[in-house]
Design an enzyme around this catalytic site. Structure first.
Site, mmCIF file in Angstrom:
data_model
loop_
_atom_site.group_PDB
_atom_site.id
_atom_site.type_symbol
_atom_site.label_atom_id
_atom_site.label_comp_id
_atom_site.label_asym_id
_atom_site.label_seq_id
_atom_site.Cartn_x
_atom_site.Cartn_y
_atom_site.Cartn_z
ATOM 1 N N TYR A 1 -9.222 5.569 7.432
ATOM 2 C CA TYR A 1 -9.398 5.952 8.830
ATOM 3 C C TYR A 1 -10.448 7.063 8.865
ATOM 4 C CZ TYR A 1 -5.133 3.479 10.247
ATOM 5 O OH TYR A 1 -4.196 2.522 10.526
ATOM 6 N N TYR B 1 3.970 6.512 10.162
ATOM 7 C CA TYR B 1 3.140 5.350 9.828
ATOM 8 C C TYR B 1 3.963 4.275 9.116
ATOM 9 C CZ TYR B 1 -1.193 2.848 8.932
ATOM 10 O OH TYR B 1 -2.187 1.903 8.940
ATOM 11 N N HIS C 1 0.846 -1.195 0.000
ATOM 12 C CA HIS C 1 0.000 0.000 0.000
ATOM 13 C C HIS C 1 0.880 1.243 0.000
ATOM 14 C CE1 HIS C 1 -3.928 -1.867 1.735
ATOM 15 N NE2 HIS C 1 -3.418 -2.560 0.741
ATOM 16 N N PRO D 1 -4.193 0.227 18.865
ATOM 17 C CA PRO D 1 -3.903 -0.263 17.511
ATOM 18 C C PRO D 1 -4.015 0.780 16.395
ATOM 19 C CG PRO D 1 -5.981 -1.173 18.324
ATOM 20 C CD PRO D 1 -5.375 -0.421 19.448
ATOM 21 N N LYS E 1 1.198 -0.293 15.246
ATOM 22 C CA LYS E 1 2.602 -0.394 15.643
ATOM 23 C C LYS E 1 2.948 -1.632 16.479
ATOM 24 C CE LYS E 1 4.259 3.237 13.732
ATOM 25 N NZ LYS E 1 4.223 2.777 12.352
HETATM 26 C C1 LIG Z 1 -7.381 -6.579 17.271
HETATM 27 C C2 LIG Z 1 -5.915 -6.257 17.204
HETATM 28 C C3 LIG Z 1 -5.417 -5.603 16.064
HETATM 29 C C4 LIG Z 1 -4.064 -5.294 15.966
HETATM 30 N N1 LIG Z 1 -3.590 -4.664 14.842
HETATM 31 C C5 LIG Z 1 -2.267 -4.401 14.716
HETATM 32 C C6 LIG Z 1 -1.705 -3.881 13.499
HETATM 33 O O1 LIG Z 1 -2.411 -3.642 12.512
HETATM 34 N N2 LIG Z 1 -0.371 -3.687 13.426
HETATM 35 C C7 LIG Z 1 0.452 -3.984 14.487
HETATM 36 O O2 LIG Z 1 1.673 -3.802 14.351
HETATM 37 N N3 LIG Z 1 -0.037 -4.508 15.646
HETATM 38 C C8 LIG Z 1 -1.367 -4.741 15.787
HETATM 39 N N4 LIG Z 1 -1.856 -5.328 16.934
HETATM 40 C C9 LIG Z 1 -0.951 -5.656 18.027
HETATM 41 C C10 LIG Z 1 -0.187 -6.934 17.792
HETATM 42 O O3 LIG Z 1 -1.067 -8.001 17.469
HETATM 43 C C11 LIG Z 1 0.623 -7.266 19.041
HETATM 44 O O4 LIG Z 1 1.352 -6.124 19.417
HETATM 45 C C12 LIG Z 1 1.579 -8.433 18.800
HETATM 46 O O5 LIG Z 1 0.847 -9.639 18.709
HETATM 47 C C13 LIG Z 1 2.599 -8.564 19.931
HETATM 48 O O6 LIG Z 1 3.361 -9.725 19.727
HETATM 49 P P1 LIG Z 1 3.985 -10.498 20.979
HETATM 50 O O7 LIG Z 1 4.763 -11.620 20.371
HETATM 51 O O8 LIG Z 1 4.682 -9.532 21.860
HETATM 52 O O9 LIG Z 1 2.758 -11.040 21.812
HETATM 53 P P2 LIG Z 1 1.651 -12.123 21.405
HETATM 54 O O10 LIG Z 1 1.360 -12.038 19.951
HETATM 55 O O11 LIG Z 1 0.553 -11.922 22.384
HETATM 56 O O12 LIG Z 1 2.366 -13.519 21.640
HETATM 57 C C14 LIG Z 1 2.613 -14.018 22.923
HETATM 58 C C15 LIG Z 1 2.526 -15.536 22.876
HETATM 59 O O13 LIG Z 1 2.931 -16.064 24.120
HETATM 60 C C16 LIG Z 1 2.061 -17.116 24.470
HETATM 61 N N5 LIG Z 1 2.084 -17.258 25.944
HETATM 62 C C17 LIG Z 1 1.600 -16.377 26.852
HETATM 63 N N6 LIG Z 1 1.801 -16.828 28.098
HETATM 64 C C18 LIG Z 1 2.439 -18.016 27.974
HETATM 65 C C19 LIG Z 1 2.918 -18.979 28.918
HETATM 66 N N7 LIG Z 1 2.795 -18.803 30.235
HETATM 67 N N8 LIG Z 1 3.535 -20.092 28.451
HETATM 68 C C20 LIG Z 1 3.693 -20.293 27.099
HETATM 69 N N9 LIG Z 1 3.237 -19.412 26.173
HETATM 70 C C21 LIG Z 1 2.625 -18.283 26.596
HETATM 71 C C22 LIG Z 1 0.709 -16.691 23.932
HETATM 72 O O14 LIG Z 1 -0.147 -17.806 23.736
HETATM 73 C C23 LIG Z 1 1.102 -16.030 22.625
HETATM 74 O O15 LIG Z 1 1.091 -16.913 21.523
HETATM 75 C C24 LIG Z 1 -3.202 -5.651 17.045
HETATM 76 C C25 LIG Z 1 -3.700 -6.315 18.177
HETATM 77 C C26 LIG Z 1 -5.027 -6.627 18.257
HETATM 78 C C27 LIG Z 1 -5.551 -7.357 19.476
#
Ligand SMILES: Cc1cc2nc3c(=O)[nH]c(=O)nc-3n(C[C@H](O)[C@H](O)[C@H](O)COP(=O)(O)OP(=O)(O)OC[C@H]3O[C@@H](n4cnc5c(N)ncnc54)[C@H](O)[C@@H]3O)c2cc1C
Length: 365
Positions: free
Chosen positions: A170, A354, A43, A262, A266
């Site tokens: 948006y 962005y 995009h 969100p 980011k």
């Molecule tokens: C609706 C929504 C829309 C979003 N849109 C965007 C977007 O467009 N762009 C963007 O950049 N971000 C977006 N985000 C945010 C993004 O999804 C998160 O910031 C991202 O997933 C963070 O990654 P992470 O690996 O830190 O955590 P997570 O993706 O939460 O991964 C953590 C993992 O650890 C596992 N876990 C937790 N506790 C334990 C345990 N005790 N033992 C073993 N495993 C465990 C969980 O099951 C999970 O799989 C969005 C979030 C949501 C909810």
């Protein structure tokens, strides 16, 4: 590598979808970019919509970069496949329950197949999200929390209908924010601002489509076709940072250390940026015995974290209707949208943030 859910669950969990250029580069440089390059939707801009009119922010023209729409669960699939292909283990349905001795010889205690196990670690990468156990493993007196809650949430749907626009829209409307996004040429992702305690059962599909159409309507007669809703849910909005992002040999990455609303897309991108910093630190340590980059992990991550927090907070404040906004605040709010849409300098500021702040510029790792 421990994951408490099944492989199928994490490979189908719908969340983020907007990848910055830097994130795409990291994934490609790591050898997991083939499908992303093939299937990701490039995009060149987004639309800001208010007062029933659209205003395009042209990223390519303003800052010479673009973003890629590629669903987070697809990134997760690619990463899992790559890791398993080089015979590195991932334990699914393995729940970490306790972390001990972070300052000396860290251990993770976990449950797998109904049995207790432990792993002795050199270091622990705490990538377990906001509700994981890694951040709580840091003594509270060693951690500073900075947070902000917003008086609204997002009601999000995933629908089987081709996106009504090929770029994200948006929208600011008197009734609240709306976002049109997508995950593929057949699947739309749409959001509506709602109350933080919104009861989703009060939102049958028809009401959701009608509200989206009302908020996104334009003078030119914008058409939003509905389709079967595959998923719906309410996401709270919060800004959160825990510092420092390390304690002894435990590092906090991604949502374990910080949450952004969100609106700025980011969250996933920041998680990848943290991983990049930690990986480089680990390479320096194992190749050259140099501990300094690991010691600097927090400082190297935090400047980007706060810049992204600022941008996400600003986008959120600009695009949402705040409860009890008085007429002065309302007019200032409107003037801000008008300024961003009509000034090249202001549009460039939005575009620059962005598409993602570059890696390896002074102070930004
Ligand atoms: C609706 C929504 C829309 C979003 N849109 C965007 C977007 O467009 N762009 C963007 O950049 N971000 C977006 N985000 C945010 C993004 O999804 C998160 O910031 C991202 O997933 C963070 O990654 P992470 O690996 O830190 O955590 P997570 O993706 O939460 O991964 C953590 C993992 O650890 C596992 N876990 C937790 N506790 C334990 C345990 N005790 N033992 C073993 N495993 C465990 C969980 O099951 C999970 O799989 C969005 C979030 C949501 C909810």
């Amino acid at each position: 590598m421990l994951e408490r859910h099944t492989r199928e669950y994490v490979e189908t969990r719908v969340r983020a979808g907007v990848l910055e250029q830097g994130t795409v580069d990291v994934l490609c440089d790591s050898g997991v970019g083939a499908r992303l390059k093939r299937e990701g939707l490039q995009h060149q801009g987004i639309e800001l919509r208010f007062d029933r009119s659209g205003h395009r922010i042209d990223f390519r023209e303003l800052v010479g970069k673009s973003i890629t729409v590629y669903a987070q669960q697809e990134v997760v699939k690619d990463l899992i496949a790559a890791r398993l292909a080089y015979q590195a283990p991932i334990y699914f349905e393995a729940e970490a329950v306790r972390i001990e001795n972070c300052e000396n010889e860290p251990e993770i205690h976990y449950q797998h197949n109904g049995q207790s196990h432990e792993i002795a670690c050199d270091f622990i990468a705490g990538c377990d999200g906001f509700h994981g156990i890694c951040r709580p493993a840091v003594p509270p007196n060693k951690l500073q929390i900075h947070e902000k809650y917003y008086p609204f949430a997002w009601l999000g749907i995933l629908a089987r209908t081709p996106p009504a626009s090929h770029e994200l829209i948006y929208t600011y409307h008197e009734r609240g924010f709306a976002l049109l996004s997508m995950r593929s040429p057949e699947i739309s992702r749409l959001y509506l601002q709602c109350a933080p305690e919104e009861d989703i059962s009060l939102w049958p599909d028809e009401r959701i489509w009608e509200e989206l159409r009302t908020r996104m309507a334009t003078q030119e007669g914008f058409v939003l076709k509905d389709g079967p809703i595959l998923q719906k849910g309410v996401t709270p909005m919060r800004s959160f940072v825990a510092t420092p992002m390390q304690f002894g040999k435990l590092f906090l990455l991604g949502d374990a250390a910080h949450i952004v609303p969100p609106t700025g897309a980011k969250g996933l991108n920041l998680a990848v940026a943290d991983v990049r910093v930690l990986t480089r630190g680990l390479v320096e340590f194992y190749k050259r015995g140099d501990r300094e980059p690991l010691r600097q992990f927090t400082d190297r991550c935090l400047r980007r974290v706060w810049r992204c927090q600022r941008f996400s907070w600003w986008m959120t404040s600009m695009l949402h209707r705040f409860p009890n906004e008085d007429s002065f605040s309302h007019n200032i709010h409107h003037a801000e949208l008008d300024y961003v849409a009509s000034s090249r300098a202001a549009s460039t500021t939005l575009a620059e943030n962005y598409v993602g702040l570059p890696f390896d510029t002074p102070g930004l790792f």
